[in-house]
Design an enzyme around this catalytic site. Structure first.
Site, PDB file in Angstrom:
ATOM      1  CD  GLU A  57      -3.168  -0.750   0.292  1.00  0.00           C
ATOM      2  OE1 GLU A  57      -3.263   0.372  -0.253  1.00  0.00           O
ATOM      3  OE2 GLU A  57      -3.996  -1.658   0.104  1.00  0.00           O
TER       4      GLU A  57
ATOM      5  CG  ASP B 229      -7.459   4.608  -5.118  1.00  0.00           C
ATOM      6  OD1 ASP B 229      -7.975   5.281  -6.038  1.00  0.00           O
ATOM      7  OD2 ASP B 229      -8.015   3.600  -4.641  1.00  0.00           O
TER       8      ASP B 229
END
Length: 157
Positions: A27, A36
């Site tokens: 991540e 994202d």
């Protein structure tokens, strides 16, 4: 004697310890909020919970790691009722990493969990989860390959 729930909580913690370093690596740790690859507002270590994302503009590394640990633990406990058969801790860590990324609702309703519960081979199902909003992401292909390796072999690499 420990209750079933107490045993589940201890087992969940053990799985979080296996999954957390890998999840943090995949991540990435961002000490604030960001979008994202498909535009979802995210904070710290892939956290999308609006309570956390909207909490403040910047976080310390320690705060981000704490949020990730708590979130992984919550995911592990939420997944527990969906998993009807015993699996290894390493398989559970792979499934936890995947569900942290795709969400518990998606995980529990998936073919992967259906196959797992039917006692069928299920690790290869991870390969199908490489799309975000219909876009195949190279990072997800890599992550799923490592999750599948953990699921089948018992190590991240």
């Amino acid at each position: 004697a420990r209750t079933r729930m107490a045993k589940a909580k201890i087992a969940a913690l053990a799985v979080v310890l296996i999954a957390a370093p890998f999840v943090a690596l995949k991540e990435g740790v961002v000490l604030g909020t960001y979008k994202d690859p498909v535009g979802i507002t995210t904070a710290c270590v892939g956290e999308t919970d609006k309570e956390i994302v909207g909490l403040k503009p910047l976080f310390s590394r320690d705060e981000c790691i704490a949020v990730m640990g708590a979130s992984l633990y919550a995911h592990a406990l939420a997944l527990e009722p969906c998993i009807k058969r015993p699996i290894t801790r390493e398989q559970a860590a792979a499934v936890l990493s995947w569900s942290y990324n795709v969400g518990v609702t998606n995980a529990c309703g998936s073919t992967l969990v259906r196959k797992l519960n039917a006692g069928q081979p299920f690790c290869a199902e991870l390969d199908k989860w490489v799309y975000a909003k219909g876009i195949k992401l190279r990072g997800l292909v890599s992550r799923r390959a490592q999750e599948r390796h953990m699921c089948e072999v018992g190590s991240w690499d």
